[in-house]
Write a protein that holds these residues in place. Structure first.
Motif, PDB file in Angstrom:
ATOM      1  N   UNK A 607       0.812  -1.224   0.000  1.00 26.87           N
ATOM      2  CA  UNK A 607       0.000   0.000   0.000  1.00 26.87           C
ATOM      3  C   UNK A 607       0.842   1.270   0.000  1.00 26.87           C
ATOM      4  N   UNK A 608       2.142   1.126   0.262  1.00 29.22           N
ATOM      5  CA  UNK A 608       3.022   2.287   0.334  1.00 29.22           C
ATOM      6  C   UNK A 608       4.294   1.964  -0.438  1.00 29.22           C
ATOM      7  N   UNK A 609       4.252   2.170  -1.750  1.00 26.01           N
ATOM      8  CA  UNK A 609       5.339   1.736  -2.636  1.00 26.01           C
ATOM      9  C   UNK A 609       6.654   2.442  -2.341  1.00 26.01           C
ATOM     10  N   UNK A 610       6.600   3.632  -1.747  1.00 30.94           N
ATOM     11  CA  UNK A 610       7.831   4.393  -1.494  1.00 30.94           C
ATOM     12  C   UNK A 610       8.421   4.112  -0.106  1.00 30.94           C
ATOM     13  N   UNK A 611       7.807   3.200   0.626  1.00 30.75           N
ATOM     14  CA  UNK A 611       8.282   2.947   1.997  1.00 30.75           C
ATOM     15  C   UNK A 611       9.706   2.399   1.984  1.00 30.75           C
ATOM     16  N   UNK A 612      10.512   2.926   2.902  1.00 31.83           N
ATOM     17  CA  UNK A 612      11.877   2.447   3.082  1.00 31.83           C
ATOM     18  C   UNK A 612      12.175   2.440   4.578  1.00 31.83           C
ATOM     19  N   UNK A 613      12.458   1.259   5.142  1.00 31.99           N
ATOM     20  CA  UNK A 613      12.708   1.150   6.583  1.00 31.99           C
ATOM     21  C   UNK A 613      13.957   1.922   6.967  1.00 31.99           C
ATOM     22  N   UNK A 614      13.872   2.665   8.049  1.00 29.32           N
ATOM     23  CA  UNK A 614      15.042   3.430   8.494  1.00 29.32           C
ATOM     24  C   UNK A 614      15.023   3.666  10.002  1.00 29.32           C
ATOM     25  N   UNK A 615      14.442   2.749  10.732  1.00 28.64           N
ATOM     26  CA  UNK A 615      14.373   2.926  12.182  1.00 28.64           C
ATOM     27  C   UNK A 615      15.623   2.444  12.879  1.00 28.64           C
ATOM     28  N   UNK A 616      15.932   1.136  12.710  1.00 30.96           N
ATOM     29  CA  UNK A 616      17.078   0.531  13.378  1.00 30.96           C
ATOM     30  C   UNK A 616      17.827  -0.338  12.375  1.00 30.96           C
ATOM     31  N   UNK A 617      19.139  -0.215  12.357  1.00 28.80           N
ATOM     32  CA  UNK A 617      19.960  -1.052  11.483  1.00 28.80           C
ATOM     33  C   UNK A 617      20.668  -2.115  12.319  1.00 28.80           C
ATOM     34  N   UNK A 618      20.501  -3.381  11.918  1.00 37.03           N
ATOM     35  CA  UNK A 618      21.131  -4.511  12.601  1.00 37.03           C
ATOM     36  C   UNK A 618      22.324  -4.955  11.769  1.00 37.03           C
ATOM     37  N   UNK A 619      23.511  -4.850  12.323  1.00 39.09           N
ATOM     38  CA  UNK A 619      24.740  -5.064  11.559  1.00 39.09           C
ATOM     39  C   UNK A 619      25.487  -6.290  12.088  1.00 39.09           C
ATOM     40  N   UNK A 620      25.869  -7.178  11.185  1.00 39.19           N
ATOM     41  CA  UNK A 620      26.728  -8.318  11.523  1.00 39.19           C
ATOM     42  C   UNK A 620      28.117  -8.091  10.943  1.00 39.19           C
ATOM     43  N   UNK A 621      29.134  -8.498  11.691  1.00 36.29           N
ATOM     44  CA  UNK A 621      30.520  -8.282  11.283  1.00 36.29           C
ATOM     45  C   UNK A 621      31.196  -9.597  10.925  1.00 36.29           C
ATOM     46  N   UNK A 622      32.258  -9.480  10.161  1.00 38.51           N
ATOM     47  CA  UNK A 622      33.065 -10.654   9.853  1.00 38.51           C
ATOM     48  C   UNK A 622      33.738 -11.168  11.119  1.00 38.51           C
ATOM     49  N   UNK A 623      34.160 -10.218  11.978  1.00 36.71           N
ATOM     50  CA  UNK A 623      34.801 -10.554  13.252  1.00 36.71           C
ATOM     51  C   UNK A 623      34.090  -9.768  14.353  1.00 36.71           C
ATOM     52  N   UNK A 624      33.351 -10.486  15.226  1.00 39.27           N
ATOM     53  CA  UNK A 624      32.546  -9.815  16.242  1.00 39.27           C
ATOM     54  C   UNK A 624      33.384  -8.984  17.217  1.00 39.27           C
ATOM     55  N   UNK A 625      34.652  -9.355  17.386  1.00 37.46           N
ATOM     56  CA  UNK A 625      35.501  -8.616  18.330  1.00 37.46           C
ATOM     57  C   UNK A 625      35.746  -7.177  17.890  1.00 37.46           C
ATOM     58  N   UNK A 626      35.428  -6.882  16.632  1.00 34.98           N
ATOM     59  CA  UNK A 626      35.608  -5.516  16.129  1.00 34.98           C
ATOM     60  C   UNK A 626      34.396  -4.627  16.401  1.00 34.98           C
ATOM     61  N   UNK A 627      33.402  -5.160  17.099  1.00 35.42           N
ATOM     62  CA  UNK A 627      32.164  -4.400  17.365  1.00 35.42           C
ATOM     63  C   UNK A 627      32.421  -3.036  17.998  1.00 35.42           C
ATOM     64  N   UNK A 628      33.267  -2.918  19.038  1.00 35.12           N
ATOM     65  CA  UNK A 628      33.509  -1.590  19.627  1.00 35.12           C
ATOM     66  C   UNK A 628      34.092  -0.601  18.633  1.00 35.12           C
ATOM     67  N   UNK A 629      34.962  -1.091  17.733  1.00 36.63           N
ATOM     68  CA  UNK A 629      35.535  -0.198  16.720  1.00 36.63           C
ATOM     69  C   UNK A 629      34.459   0.337  15.778  1.00 36.63           C
ATOM     70  N   UNK A 630      33.585  -0.560  15.320  1.00 39.10           N
ATOM     71  CA  UNK A 630      32.512  -0.149  14.410  1.00 39.10           C
ATOM     72  C   UNK A 630      31.586   0.858  15.099  1.00 39.10           C
ATOM     73  N   UNK A 631      31.260   0.603  16.358  1.00 39.00           N
ATOM     74  CA  UNK A 631      30.395   1.523  17.118  1.00 39.00           C
ATOM     75  C   UNK A 631      31.016   2.910  17.164  1.00 39.00           C
ATOM     76  N   UNK A 632      32.312   2.983  17.477  1.00 42.08           N
ATOM     77  CA  UNK A 632      32.992   4.280  17.546  1.00 42.08           C
ATOM     78  C   UNK A 632      33.014   4.964  16.186  1.00 42.08           C
ATOM     79  N   UNK A 633      33.299   4.192  15.140  1.00 43.21           N
ATOM     80  CA  UNK A 633      33.370   4.770  13.798  1.00 43.21           C
ATOM     81  C   UNK A 633      32.021   5.325  13.348  1.00 43.21           C
TER      82      UNK A 633
END
Length: 794
Positions: A607-633
């Protein structure tokens, strides 16, 4: 009567240690049972009292999605008889704040424009601060949950960020806010002064939203009002609605679990106490069999002999139950104060100690103990004076004992075991009741220790099992805090160009309404994903997550309410538009108690062809230990429009309070059962040593050392406790979690997601073996202290 009293006190004096230990057991049973009853009784009562005293809402409606006119809705409810409706309260939303220099991003903030008139429904009881009608300029009121989790005190400054600017307000009140201030909440209402509200949000892009509260004179009649309301709307109410059950649920869940466990463990301890009482009486009758025979031959009746044991345990019960009840008031207060701290308006919660229920419990325990003593003491009626004087037991028991000893000797000779192990085996086979008791006791103790370890570890290590709780398993969560300054295109370009990022998805939430004839429609949260539910880590317990625009997955409580299963069609309204979707999966989730659903963004685009989700982005990393770096960046590059945080941070913020609340009762129960294990095995071993004193005197007289005899006896206890511990591990990991199913199902979980740390769990379970062997070793110290001649005489 004089003879009964004399014999009674003679029994008590002769076995001082054993009687003291039995008194402690009865006291601990009373402690656990009384504490559990007080917790169960107060948990619901305290919430209901606060809800009543604050004129709490039964339903909270939120509007502002241009689906219904808030003024029209409010006017209709204001006109209804038997319903109290609050005025519309405007609010804006923010997603982060900073206190003590630390930014918190796990709370979704409702910035409320506090009405000038006194709040009538959902009044806000003050924990700290001056009780006023509204906050003064430059100050705010915050809920107790936010104050506790972020360590905020009266007078502290809190910095809020709209994305375009930051502003600071001081805390002038910490209040009990029932709908948005409970445990595990991810929402908080911030009550602002009207002038501050308009000053900070007048220029903020986006529409204002509204909240209103409803309180029914008779909540059971709410369905009738909603039928009339939907007739007025010419269709279902399509925006968000929070029910009383949702408001109350998470205040009660922890104490329901604690109460259930303490009742179960208390009953187990009481049964163990009763077994020991029966065992002690039986042992006393056998030990004094010849004496009883002589007394009966002198004219004392069986009824009077039985009365001596009943009187003995009546006195022990009175001495034990009273301190157990007194101690339970302290322990129950500690547990309730910690688990219901968010409801505290003042220094202490108004905990109810119902004297009638307490006395009823005391009478029940007393009666059970007396009945047990009476039943077992009746064995004295079968004592025949002639047999007692000749054999020291009945003729039948003497023959049975000889057969058992002969079979035990044959087994020992056949296996050709060392003498130490033969002594241990004889001690087991000759005292089968006490052997079974030791297995059961160590099984219960190790089960409690293992279950406690598994429960706490499951919450500590929740990141390992988040999909089973109904959450995603992404590594980084990014929330858009300022849509006007946010460019989704630039953000996605940044994600695609970063080699550290494996995949991402966009999560949005809508209010969905599912007609449920003849009951009220279900107003639920609908998680909408642009991307893949599988990549984001969402799981189902049956079927699969939706992939196409005609599919939906339901939370188990929604599926149960609608009587829907895989392949069924459900009718759902989203943003006022009707959809007919196929159920592809059913999942469990503690969030929203599984009153939710999942769809893909393609459903909205119908019903809403132009809808684009933009509330929360869920991101997966190749190496989870880099999560703090990605958060800071991410925070540095897009600091004006988004806030990024690791998934671990969000989970810790929600569940660390569960660990804190569960730690006290589980630790106390574990320590009590460790103490009980020691006490009982000490008592049982002391009884068995006394019964076999002549045999051990012979062993010592022929050259066997006291240490060898003690090690031999302890080896038998080691074997029994090892069997019990193995059984206890199974019970702690498999049986107790299943027993909790009736409680957790109400909160949206079909199975309790467990993360088992086997080294810690097995290590704790071994405590029951160590304590059992220690209790046996200490109890046999009498063998080392006593000469062979005296042992033979005894």
């Amino acid at each position: 009567m004089h003879a009964i009293i004399t014999l009674c006190f003679a029994h008590i004096k002769k076995r001082k240690i054993q009687n003291v230990l039995l008194a402690i057991l009865i006291m601990l049973s009373t402690l656990l049972l009384a504490t559990s009853v007080t917790i169960m009784m107060n948990t619901s009562n305290i919430f209901k009292k606060i809800h009543h005293d604050s004129n709490g809402a039964h339903q909270i409606l939120t509007m502002g999605e241009d689906i219904h006119n808030p003024i029209t809705v409010n006017n209709w409810w204001q006109e209804q008889q038997g319903v109290s409706a609050s005025n519309l309260i405007p609010y804006r939303t923010l997603s982060r704040f900073k206190a003590h220099g630390v930014e918190t991003q796990n709370l979704y903030l409702y910035m409320m424009n506090t009405p000038k008139k006194p709040i009538v429904i959902d009044r806000l009881p003050f924990l700290e601060g001056k009780n006023q009608d509204y906050p003064t300029k430059g100050t705010i009121w915050i809920p107790t949950s936010m104050a506790a989790t972020s360590n905020i005190s009266l007078g502290d400054a809190i910095e809020f960020n709209t994305g375009k600017k930051a502003f600071t307000l001081n805390v002038s009140g910490i209040v009990v806010d029932l709908p948005y201030g409970g445990p595990f909440t991810t929402n908080a209402r911030i009550w602002m002064n009207e002038s501050d509200y308009y000053k900070q949000f007048d220029t903020l892009i986006g529409s204002e939203q509204y909240m209103m509260a409803l309180r029914f004179d008779d909540y059971q009649q709410s369905a009738k009002y909603w039928m009339e309301f939907e007739k007025f709307l010419n269709g279902p109410y399509l925006e968000s609605k929070m029910e009383y059950e949702e408001i109350a649920s998470f205040y009660l869940i922890i104490n329901k679990i604690i109460g259930f466990l303490m009742i179960a463990f208390g009953v187990a301890m009481l049964f163990i106490s009763l077994f020991i009482i029966g065992f002690s009486i039986s042992d006393a009758i056998l030990t004094n069999y010849k004496t009883i025979g002589v007394i009966k031959s002198l004219g004392l009746t069986s009824r009077k002999i039985s009365a001596t044991y009943v009187l003995q345990f009546s006195l022990l019960s009175v001495v034990s139950i009273i301190p157990g009840l007194i101690t339970s008031t302290i322990l129950s207060r500690v547990i309730i104060e910690s688990s219901l701290s968010y409801l505290k308006a003042g220094k202490h919660l108004m905990i109810i100690q119902d004297f009638r229920i307490t006395m009823l419990l005391a009478v029940i325990i007393f009666a059970i103990v007396i009945l047990t003593a009476f039943i077992y003491s009746n064995k004295s009626r079968h004592v025949e004076p002639v047999q007692a004087i000749k054999y020291g037991m009945s003729e039948f028991a003497n023959s049975k004992l000889n057969r058992r000893l002969n079979s035990s000797n044959r087994l020992s000779n056949f296996v050709n075991l060392p003498i130490q192990l033969q002594i241990g085996i004889k001690n087991i086979t000759k005292n089968m009741k006490s052997s079974i008791l030791i297995i059961v006791l160590t099984a219960i103790t190790s089960a409690i220790l293992v279950f406690s370890a598994v429960m706490l570890n499951s919450f500590i290590s929740i990141k390992q099992n988040t999909p089973a709780w109904g959450y995603d398993s992404s590594h980084v969560v990014v929330t858009v805090s300022n849509e006007a300054a946010f460019s989704k295109q630039q953000f996605e370009q940044f994600l695609r160009s970063d080699e550290r990022i494996k995949n991402h998805a966009w999560l949005d939430q809508f209010t969905g309404v599912l007609p449920n004839e003849p009951n009220q429609p279900l107003n639920i949260n609908v998680d909408t994903i642009e991307g893949s539910f599988e990549d984001a880590g969402y799981e189902t317990i049956s079927g699969r997550n939706p992939v196409n625009k005609n599919e939906i997955a339901l939370g188990i409580n929604v599926a149960k309410a609608l009587h829907k299963n895989l392949g069924d069609i459900v009718e759902v309204y989203i943003e006022g538009n009707q959809h007919h979707l196929i159920v592809t999966g059913i999942y469990q989730s503690i969030a929203n108690m599984s009153n939710s659903a999942r769809i893909t963004a393609d459903v909205i685009k119908v019903y809403n062809a132009t809808y684009s989700a933009s509330g929360v982005s869920l991101i997966n990393l190749v190496d989870e230990t880099l999560s703090p770096q990605i958060v800071d960046d991410v925070n540095n590059k897009f600091k004006s429009s988004v806030s990024a945080v690791t998934q671990q941070t969000l989970l810790d913020a929600v569940f660390k309070e569960v660990i804190a609340v569960l730690m006290i009762p589980l630790s106390v129960t574990g320590i009590l059962f460790i103490a009980v294990t020691f006490i009982i095995i000490f008592s049982v071993s002391r009884i068995n040593v006394r019964k076999e004193s002549g045999t051990y005197g012979i062993f010592k007289s022929i050259g066997m050392t006291s240490s060898t005899i003690r090690w031999s006896i302890t080896s038998g206890i080691l074997f029994l406790s090892a069997l019990g511990t193995i059984l206890g591990i199974f019970i702690g990991v498999k049986v107790i979690p299943v027993a909790l199913q009736s409680i957790i199902l109400e909160y949206g979980l079909l199975e309790l997601p467990l993360v088992i740390n086997w080294p810690i769990s097995i290590g704790l379970s071994l405590l029951s073996i160590v304590v059992a062997c220690l209790g046996c070793w200490v109890s046999t110290k009498i063998i080392a202290k006593t000469s062979p001649r005296i042992l033979l005489v005894e």
